[in-house]
Motif scaffolding. Structure first.
Motif, PDB file in Angstrom:
ATOM      1  N   TYR A   1       0.810  -1.222   0.000  1.00  0.00           N
ATOM      2  CA  TYR A   1       0.000   0.000   0.000  1.00  0.00           C
ATOM      3  C   TYR A   1       0.848   1.279   0.000  1.00  0.00           C
ATOM      4  CZ  TYR A   1      -3.972  -3.029   0.933  1.00  0.00           C
ATOM      5  OH  TYR A   1      -4.938  -4.000   0.831  1.00  0.00           O
TER       6      TYR A   1
ATOM      7  N   ARG B   1       2.764  -6.080   8.620  1.00  0.00           N
ATOM      8  CA  ARG B   1       2.177  -7.425   8.594  1.00  0.00           C
ATOM      9  C   ARG B   1       3.209  -8.357   9.208  1.00  0.00           C
ATOM     10  NH1 ARG B   1      -1.818  -9.749   5.821  1.00  0.00           N
ATOM     11  NH2 ARG B   1      -2.089  -8.215   4.168  1.00  0.00           N
TER      12      ARG B   1
ATOM     13  N   ARG C   1       0.384 -15.279   6.599  1.00  0.00           N
ATOM     14  CA  ARG C   1      -1.036 -15.141   6.230  1.00  0.00           C
ATOM     15  C   ARG C   1      -1.504 -16.423   5.545  1.00  0.00           C
ATOM     16  NH1 ARG C   1      -3.999 -10.435   2.474  1.00  0.00           N
ATOM     17  NH2 ARG C   1      -5.999 -11.522   2.374  1.00  0.00           N
TER      18      ARG C   1
ATOM     19  N   GLU D   1      -8.036 -13.595   6.607  1.00  0.00           N
ATOM     20  CA  GLU D   1      -6.993 -12.741   7.196  1.00  0.00           C
ATOM     21  C   GLU D   1      -7.354 -12.195   8.576  1.00  0.00           C
ATOM     22  OE1 GLU D   1      -6.673  -8.903   5.425  1.00  0.00           O
ATOM     23  OE2 GLU D   1      -4.562  -8.661   5.886  1.00  0.00           O
TER      24      GLU D   1
ATOM     25  N   ASN E   1      -3.502  -4.924  10.680  1.00  0.00           N
ATOM     26  CA  ASN E   1      -4.583  -5.827  11.073  1.00  0.00           C
ATOM     27  C   ASN E   1      -4.100  -6.897  12.051  1.00  0.00           C
ATOM     28  OD1 ASN E   1      -7.182  -5.276  10.027  1.00  0.00           O
ATOM     29  ND2 ASN E   1      -6.470  -5.755   7.957  1.00  0.00           N
TER      30      ASN E   1
ATOM     31  N   CYS F   1      -9.912   1.443   9.561  1.00  0.00           N
ATOM     32  CA  CYS F   1     -10.184   0.424   8.543  1.00  0.00           C
ATOM     33  C   CYS F   1     -10.659   1.111   7.263  1.00  0.00           C
ATOM     34  CB  CYS F   1     -11.269  -0.505   9.063  1.00  0.00           C
ATOM     35  SG  CYS F   1     -11.801  -1.733   7.852  1.00  0.00           S
ATOM     36  N   ASP F   2     -10.302   0.513   6.136  1.00  0.00           N
ATOM     37  CA  ASP F   2     -10.720   1.109   4.860  1.00  0.00           C
ATOM     38  C   ASP F   2     -11.986   0.459   4.280  1.00  0.00           C
ATOM     39  OD1 ASP F   2      -9.950  -1.341   3.841  1.00  0.00           O
ATOM     40  OD2 ASP F   2      -8.234  -0.576   2.722  1.00  0.00           O
ATOM     41  N   MET F   3     -12.496  -0.584   4.950  1.00  0.00           N
ATOM     42  CA  MET F   3     -13.653  -1.290   4.358  1.00  0.00           C
ATOM     43  C   MET F   3     -14.907  -0.412   4.320  1.00  0.00           C
ATOM     44  SD  MET F   3     -14.124  -4.378   2.979  1.00  0.00           S
ATOM     45  CE  MET F   3     -14.794  -3.529   1.607  1.00  0.00           C
TER      46      MET F   3
ATOM     47  N   HIS G   1     -14.708  -4.795  11.104  1.00  0.00           N
ATOM     48  CA  HIS G   1     -15.129  -5.881  10.207  1.00  0.00           C
ATOM     49  C   HIS G   1     -16.371  -6.598  10.749  1.00  0.00           C
ATOM     50  CE1 HIS G   1     -10.934  -6.267   8.076  1.00  0.00           C
ATOM     51  NE2 HIS G   1     -11.473  -5.060   7.980  1.00  0.00           N
TER      52      HIS G   1
ATOM     53  N   TRP H   1     -13.242 -10.552  -4.530  1.00  0.00           N
ATOM     54  CA  TRP H   1     -13.881  -9.311  -4.084  1.00  0.00           C
ATOM     55  C   TRP H   1     -15.259  -9.155  -4.723  1.00  0.00           C
ATOM     56  CZ3 TRP H   1     -13.376  -6.762   0.104  1.00  0.00           C
ATOM     57  CH2 TRP H   1     -12.147  -6.708   0.758  1.00  0.00           C
TER      58      TRP H   1
ATOM     59  N   TYR I   1     -17.718  -7.985   5.664  1.00  0.00           N
ATOM     60  CA  TYR I   1     -17.079  -9.068   6.427  1.00  0.00           C
ATOM     61  C   TYR I   1     -18.084  -9.924   7.191  1.00  0.00           C
ATOM     62  CZ  TYR I   1     -12.287  -7.865   5.332  1.00  0.00           C
ATOM     63  OH  TYR I   1     -11.113  -7.679   4.664  1.00  0.00           O
TER      64      TYR I   1
ATOM     65  N   ARG J   1      -6.796 -16.551  -0.500  1.00  0.00           N
ATOM     66  CA  ARG J   1      -6.657 -15.123  -0.841  1.00  0.00           C
ATOM     67  C   ARG J   1      -5.179 -14.697  -0.881  1.00  0.00           C
ATOM     68  NH1 ARG J   1      -7.899 -11.008  -3.826  1.00  0.00           N
ATOM     69  NH2 ARG J   1      -7.191  -9.104  -2.848  1.00  0.00           N
TER      70      ARG J   1
ATOM     71  N   VAL K   1      -3.456 -12.534  -3.735  1.00  0.00           N
ATOM     72  CA  VAL K   1      -2.793 -11.243  -3.499  1.00  0.00           C
ATOM     73  C   VAL K   1      -1.362 -11.277  -4.031  1.00  0.00           C
ATOM     74  CG1 VAL K   1      -1.938  -9.657  -1.720  1.00  0.00           C
ATOM     75  CG2 VAL K   1      -4.234 -10.621  -1.519  1.00  0.00           C
TER      76      VAL K   1
ATOM     77  N   ARG L   1      -1.917  -8.151  -6.456  1.00  0.00           N
ATOM     78  CA  ARG L   1      -1.426  -6.849  -5.977  1.00  0.00           C
ATOM     79  C   ARG L   1       0.079  -6.828  -5.720  1.00  0.00           C
ATOM     80  NH1 ARG L   1      -4.524  -6.249  -1.631  1.00  0.00           N
ATOM     81  NH2 ARG L   1      -2.968  -6.812  -0.084  1.00  0.00           N
TER      82      ARG L   1
HETATM   83  C1  G6P Z   1     -10.141  -4.662   3.234  1.00  0.00           C
HETATM   84  C2  G6P Z   1     -10.102  -4.615   4.729  1.00  0.00           C
HETATM   85  C3  G6P Z   1      -8.707  -4.775   5.238  1.00  0.00           C
HETATM   86  C4  G6P Z   1      -8.056  -6.009   4.678  1.00  0.00           C
HETATM   87  C5  G6P Z   1      -8.153  -6.002   3.182  1.00  0.00           C
HETATM   88  C6  G6P Z   1      -7.705  -7.349   2.662  1.00  0.00           C
HETATM   89  O1  G6P Z   1      -9.544  -3.547   2.690  1.00  0.00           O
HETATM   90  O2  G6P Z   1     -10.631  -3.444   5.263  1.00  0.00           O
HETATM   91  O3  G6P Z   1      -8.719  -4.806   6.620  1.00  0.00           O
HETATM   92  O4  G6P Z   1      -6.709  -6.068   5.053  1.00  0.00           O
HETATM   93  O5  G6P Z   1      -9.470  -5.802   2.757  1.00  0.00           O
HETATM   94  O6  G6P Z   1      -7.441  -7.225   1.354  1.00  0.00           O
HETATM   95  P1  G6P Z   1      -6.584  -8.270   0.542  1.00  0.00           P
HETATM   96  O7  G6P Z   1      -6.683  -7.700  -0.812  1.00  0.00           O
HETATM   97  O8  G6P Z   1      -5.179  -8.180   1.136  1.00  0.00           O
HETATM   98  O9  G6P Z   1      -7.198  -9.583   0.745  1.00  0.00           O
END
Ligand code: G6P
Ligand code: NAD
Ligand code: MN
Length: 445
Positions: A15, A86, A93, A109, A147, A169-171, A200, A239, A261, A281, A285, A289
């Motif tokens: 990020y 992390r 993870r 996660e 997290n 949190c960005d969710m 979440h 997603w 979540y 996942r 990732v 990403r």
């Molecule tokens: C969202 C949640 C985060 C989490 C992420 C996982 O953004 O708010 O808390 O870490 O998803 O995303 P990823 O793409 O790493 O599975």
């Protein structure tokens, strides 16, 4: 305007380039004089740092840029610590996700046994970052994305009660961006919301525009049919499924919009059955990403040019920069933050770390009262907060028993026997990351 100094802790995170792009985009409203990256994995961070150096040189040569693995260098003379570490990286993870799946339990996660395992690794790492901040820049604020935010928040509440740490949190931001679009608006902060829950694990009870108009009637039929899945968005399959599943969680309480979540707690069996135990996942990732970010960084560093630069600001980076700005300029912006409940949710545990709207200014967040919550949500939240508190108890007391109780109580785990099998595998996998757990003499083998 005062110019600020920022350290990104976990500089090697996927990020980091996004946050750098957002900081650069908003220099006119949030000027910075220094940007540092700090990570305990120098080699990983170097790839990101070499690209950031080129980006900064091209876009803002006046900003002093530092990348370091030395805490003193990283944390001296900073106003904000943006933390996104992390502990155990993707290798761990991967185990958090795959071990529970061996027993038919969701591997995720931040939810269920995987999230608890990650929590027991993260607490020490996040406390370490907070200690560095307090030692080298005692007036700084730490904005923490690391997290699992709810377990980390409970640990910081208990173990660092007077620290200037905000867990976020960005969710909700990502979901609100979708709600805004559905309502014909653009950004997450075009909305004013009421929301309650744990991280979440929450629900929106009001979604309004800035003029105070209720937008829920306008968007509820769409969400009931499609969840938060919007046409024309380029997203990964997992997603897509997640945003679509929100229609099913919404069905359980058609008066409140659910956080995505909740799918893991309310459709546990379905979710577990639809996970591939050999490709979780983490694999996605790494193939997506992480690969994109690291290859783009290598390309920029090699060419020493930002031509064709693919990094862009996004919800995730906008939120942490907006929050920093709210503190820096005492803007009193209304934002969701994870704070000690203390009456914000009236009929719920006062010491729970809840995610609620707060007014954010120079002295941090002030929680807004969300009133009483209904029986359904209260029941689920009571169970989940107990899981999170037991996990922190286990870390503090080095207690195997408390951790077994935490796993057993998780809505994602069928019973104590399965919890014990998963726990024993997780103990083995997390050697060197977790405190060494002591077995009470009364725990039967
Ligand atoms: C969202 C949640 C985060 C989490 C992420 C996982 O953004 O708010 O808390 O870490 O998803 O995303 P990823 O793409 O790493 O599975
Ligand atoms: P990543 O593995 O790419 O980056 C994490 C970095 O942290 C790595 O470079 C690693 O070396 C470093 N690190 C690990 N332990 C450290 C320590 N003790 N001190 C300093 N650095 C350390 O991970 P990512 O996918 O980019 O995610 C970063 C973090 O942000 C994770 O914790 C993730 O869960 C979290 N996240 C949270 C939210 C949220 O909503 N709260 C959203 C997205 C990501
Ligand atoms: Mn989150």
């Amino acid at each position: 305007m005062k110019k600020f100094s920022i350290v990104i802790a976990g500089g090697g995170s996927t990020y980091t380039p996004g946050i750098v792009m957002t900081l650069l985009k908003h220099l006119d409203r949030f000027p910075i004089r220094q940007l540092k990256l700090y990570d305990n994995d120098g080699a990983r961070q170097k790839v990101i740092a070499d690209a950031c150096e080129v980006i900064l040189r091209e876009k803002a040569p006046d900003i002093n840029f530092v990348a370091t693995t030395d805490p003193e260098e990283g944390f001296t003379d900073v106003d904000f610590v943006m933390a996104q570490i992390r502990v155990g990286k993707y290798a761990m993870r991967d185990k958090d996700e795959k071990i529970p799946l061996k027993y038919g339990v969701i591997g995720q996660e931040t939810c269920g046994p995987g999230g608890i395992a990650y929590g027991l690794r993260s607490i020490g790492g996040v406390l370490e970052i907070a200690n560095y901040m307090e030692k080298y820049s005692p007036n700084a604020w730490m904005l923490n994305y690391s997290n699992p935010a709810s377990i980390v928040a409970e640990a910081t509440r208990r173990l660092k009660p007077n620290s200037k740490i905000l867990n976020i949190c960005d969710m909700p931001v990502g979901i609100q961006e979708r709600m805004a679009k559905l309502a014909g608006l653009n950004y997450y902060n075009d909305l004013e919301v009421r929301y309650f829950g744990l991280n979440h694990f929450g629900w929106w009870t009001a979604v309004r525009d800035k003029q105070g108009n209720d937008l829920m009637p306008k968007i509820r039929d769409y969400i009931a049919e499609h969840g938060y899945l919007l046409p024309g968005m380029n997203e990964e399959p997992s997603w897509k499924a997640t945003f679509g599943m929100a229609k099913n969680t919404f069905a359980l309480d058609p008066d409140r919009f659910p956080n995505t979540y909740l799918q893991y707690y309310l459709y546990t069996k379905f979710e577990a059955e639809h996970m591939d135990p050999n490709h979780t996942r983490t694999d996605e990732v790494r193939e997506g990403r992480e690969k994109f970010v690291f290859s783009e960084c290598r390309r920029i560093a090699k060419s020493q040019s930002i031509e064709g630069l693919k990094f862009e600001p996004d919800d995730h980076s906008n939120y942490i920069v907006d929050l920093s700005r709210a503190i820096a300029y005492n803007t009193h912006e209304r934002m969701l933050v994870i704070v000690e409940n203390n009456g914000a949710v009236a009929n719920f545990e006062p010491t729970a770390m809840v995610e609620v709207p707060c007014i954010v200014g120079a002295n941090g967040p002030e929680r807004l009262a969300m009133g009483d919550i209904p029986r359904f949500q209260k029941g689920l939240l009571e169970q989940q907060v107990a899981v999170e508190k037991l996990a922190v108890d286990a870390w503090v007391e080095h207690s195997y028993l408390k951790l077994w109780q935490a796993l057993t109580l998780s809505h994602t785990v069928p019973d104590a026997a399965v919890a014990k099998k998963i726990l024993d595998d997780l103990v083995e996998a997390n050697k060197g990351f977790w405190p060494e757990l002591k077995k009470d003499a009364k725990v039967k083998e």
